[in-house]
Design an enzyme around this catalytic site. Structure first.
Site, PDB file in Angstrom:
ATOM      1  N   CYS A   2       0.846  -1.187   0.000  1.00 39.11           N
ATOM      2  CA  CYS A   2       0.000   0.000   0.000  1.00 39.11           C
ATOM      3  C   CYS A   2       0.882   1.236   0.000  1.00 39.11           C
ATOM      4  CB  CYS A   2      -0.902   0.019   1.234  1.00 39.11           C
ATOM      5  SG  CYS A   2      -1.973  -1.436   1.395  1.00 39.11           S
ATOM      6  N   GLY A  28      -1.068   0.662  -4.971  1.00 40.57           N
ATOM      7  CA  GLY A  28      -2.355   0.063  -4.652  1.00 40.57           C
ATOM      8  C   GLY A  28      -3.473   0.723  -5.432  1.00 40.57           C
ATOM      9  N   ASN A 101       0.916   0.339   5.894  1.00 38.89           N
ATOM     10  CA  ASN A 101       1.471  -0.419   4.779  1.00 38.89           C
ATOM     11  C   ASN A 101       2.255  -1.587   5.336  1.00 38.89           C
ATOM     12  OD1 ASN A 101       2.649  -1.280   2.325  1.00 38.89           O
ATOM     13  ND2 ASN A 101       4.410   0.076   2.628  1.00 38.89           N
ATOM     14  N   GLY A 102       1.896  -2.805   4.937  1.00 40.71           N
ATOM     15  CA  GLY A 102       2.625  -3.976   5.407  1.00 40.71           C
ATOM     16  C   GLY A 102       1.679  -5.111   5.735  1.00 40.71           C
ATOM     17  N   TYR A 255      10.431  -4.099  -8.123  1.00 36.20           N
ATOM     18  CA  TYR A 255       9.156  -3.930  -8.795  1.00 36.20           C
ATOM     19  C   TYR A 255       8.311  -2.767  -8.298  1.00 36.20           C
ATOM     20  CZ  TYR A 255       4.372  -5.008 -10.336  1.00 36.20           C
ATOM     21  OH  TYR A 255       3.108  -4.930 -10.875  1.00 36.20           O
ATOM     22  N   THR A 301       8.560  -1.356 -15.481  1.00 36.60           N
ATOM     23  CA  THR A 301       9.557  -1.435 -14.410  1.00 36.60           C
ATOM     24  C   THR A 301      10.908  -1.945 -14.870  1.00 36.60           C
ATOM     25  OG1 THR A 301       7.633  -2.143 -13.140  1.00 36.60           O
ATOM     26  CG2 THR A 301       9.713  -2.057 -11.980  1.00 36.60           C
ATOM     27  N   ASP A 363      12.118  -8.642 -18.113  1.00 38.93           N
ATOM     28  CA  ASP A 363      11.084  -8.309 -17.132  1.00 38.93           C
ATOM     29  C   ASP A 363      11.745  -8.112 -15.776  1.00 38.93           C
ATOM     30  OD1 ASP A 363       8.586  -7.705 -16.216  1.00 38.93           O
ATOM     31  OD2 ASP A 363       7.664  -9.603 -16.794  1.00 38.93           O
ATOM     32  N   ASP A 364      11.054  -7.384 -14.897  1.00 37.79           N
ATOM     33  CA  ASP A 364      11.625  -7.154 -13.563  1.00 37.79           C
ATOM     34  C   ASP A 364      11.640  -8.430 -12.740  1.00 37.79           C
ATOM     35  OD1 ASP A 364       8.920  -7.131 -11.964  1.00 37.79           O
ATOM     36  OD2 ASP A 364       8.627  -5.758 -13.626  1.00 37.79           O
TER      37      ASP A 364
END
Length: 489
Positions: A2, A28, A101-102, A255, A301, A363-364
């Site tokens: 988030c 998010g 966030n987490g 990412y 990314t 790609d990442d």
């Protein structure tokens, strides 16, 4: 994962919080919310959808106050209804709103404690609401509301809570509070600006949110540190928990974070460039006589890494995919069927860059593999002779339990498969992954050394430790089958 931001200013902050959320939207896209305080009045507006869809002119005008927090969310183990949108609020003690966030990994235990011992009720499945009630109980045990009592409450939280977390809160009539888990897994950065000779402060997940709102990045919040900024702009800082092993999440750099962000004194842009350099060198070691004609990033990314790979290999770098900006990030979309449908809506190849060439797609990372599978097929349909695929990250073999919605291990394409088996499953002519040691070296960089990262999704080593049975519980909560069942109900 988030995005969070909190601001203390001399004037209304809702517009600045909105702007900050727009540049944290990549973290998010499921829900967004803003809470502001003016004196002892709290105003909250939140809902499902993108920031631009949740707020309109009328709601923004109603969000009065010089102190506020904001949140944009994507779902992990919780349900996906509007009741999970943040910030969350409790009216006792004082009135507290929280954005988080987490992910907490001892939520079940805490939920029981909150109800049976703390005598508080949690209305949702969100671990963030549990965290809010734990803090509220710890603050309620203090005699009065001061910076010291808030720091004491944060210390109590860190002694009870296990997981990765960065938090911003408002306490009515008091100010803004922020803190970070003792391992520093989830990021939080402090910013400052001076307006009319007075200090104003902000806390945010990424420095890019400070840039847009005119704050100068001061520093990263330390692991286990608490920050208090009172309504009148006074800053207080205290180490509230003995720091554990400092292990910021390495997947932020791979990412999630924007390339123009600084996190823990590391430039995300530079870290991704170094990822490309080390991966390019590995390609040369393994195939010095490679027949790659062109390097093409899978936007967005992987661009920094792809450009460095092309430079190391001495081959052309080309943009081969056009991205539809109005389709969200497929990795964070709820449900595999929705992710799969979105790939071709999101990307369209330019046949001129593929026709008759041996193409290295970059790609990442590769998580479930279904997106990569479709992109490889798109490159073939566009006329590529051979399609090689490089991942700037190592194989993702284990779930992330600290706030990133990586599914149960069984849904990860690399789980219990060799790289050759993954290559065959994805349908590419050659698959090459970054080595974990090279990734750590690339992100750490030469200037601000970080000795350890949370690399659990690659290594299976979890810095906080994990209780028996935890993975069985998240398998049930995070699988696409379970998410589909929750949406249907």
């Amino acid at each position: 994962m988030c995005g969070i931001i909190g601001i203390v200013a001399q004037s209304d902050v809702a517009g600045q919080l909105y702007d900050g959320l727009t540049v944290l939207q990549h973290r998010g896209q499921d829900a967004a919310g803003i809470a502001t305080t003016s004196g002892r009045r709290l105003r909250v507006h939140k809902g499902n959808g993108l920031v631009r869809d949740v707020f309109d002119q009328k709601t923004m005008q109603e969000l009065e106050g010089n102190v506020g927090i904001a949140h944009c969310r994507y779902p992990t183990a919780g349900s996906e209804g509007s009741d999970e949108a943040q910030p969350f609020y409790v009216n006792s003690p004082y009135g507290i709103a929280l954005a988080h966030n987490g992910n907490l990994i001892n939520t079940d235990k805490l939920r029981r404690e909150v109800f049976e011992t703390d005598r508080r009720n949690v209305n949702t499945e969100s671990d963030s609401e549990v965290l809010l009630n734990v803090f509220a109980h710890e603050l309620d045990s203090q005699n009065r509301l001061t910076p010291d009592s808030v720091f004491n409450a944060i210390t109590g939280v860190t002694q009870r809570v296990v997981g990765g977390y960065a938090v911003v809160m408002t306490i009515l009539g008091f100010g803004l509070v922020g803190f970070r888990d003792p391992n520093g897994i989830r990021p939080l950065v402090l910013g400052k600006r001076v307006v009319d000779g007075k200090d104003e402060y902000a806390l945010a997940s990424e420095s890019v949110a400070l840039d847009l709102t005119g704050f100068e990045r001061v520093r990263d919040v330390l692991p286990g540190e608490g920050i208090v900024i009172t309504n009148d702009g006074q800053l207080f800082e205290r180490q509230c928990a003995e720091p554990g092993v400092f292990a910021p999440c390495i997947f932020e750099y791979v990412y999630f974070a924007r390339p123009d962000s600084m996190m823990d004194n590391v430039s995300v842009h530079k870290a991704r460039m170094r990822m490309g350099k080390t991966l390019g060198e590995k390609i040369l070691r393994e195939r010095p006589d490679h027949d790659i004609d062109v390097v093409i990033p899978i936007p967005d990314t992987s661009r920094d890494a792809a450009l460095e790979i092309a430079t190391v290999l001495g081959v052309k770098y080309r943009e081969g995919f056009i991205k539809n900006r109005y389709v969200g990030r497929t990795f964070i979309m709820p449900g595999q069927s929705q992710r799969a449908k979105s790939v071709r809506r999101k990307l369209n190849p330019i046949p001129l860059e593929f026709r008759g060439r041996n193409v290295l797609l970059v790609d990442d990372s590769i998580v479930r593999g279904t997106t990569s599978q479709q992109i490889v097929q798109m490159a073939r349909e566009a006329g590529a002779k051979k399609v090689y695929l490089a991942s700037a990250a190592p194989p993702v073999r284990y779930p992330n339990i600290y706030g990133i919605d990586m599914p149960s291990a069984e849904e990860l394409v690399a789980h219990n498969r060799t790289e050759k088996q993954i290559e065959e499953l994805l349908g590419c002519d050659w698959l090459i992954y970054q080595d974990l040691g090279d990734l750590v070296e690339a992100v750490s960089g030469p200037k601000h050394r970080i000795d350890q990262f949370d690399t659990s999704c690659f290594s299976g080593e979890y810095v906080t430790g994990v209780d028996d049975g935890y993975f069985d519980r998240i398998r049930e909560a995070r699988s696409d089958t379970e998410k589909s069942r929750r949406r249907a109900s």
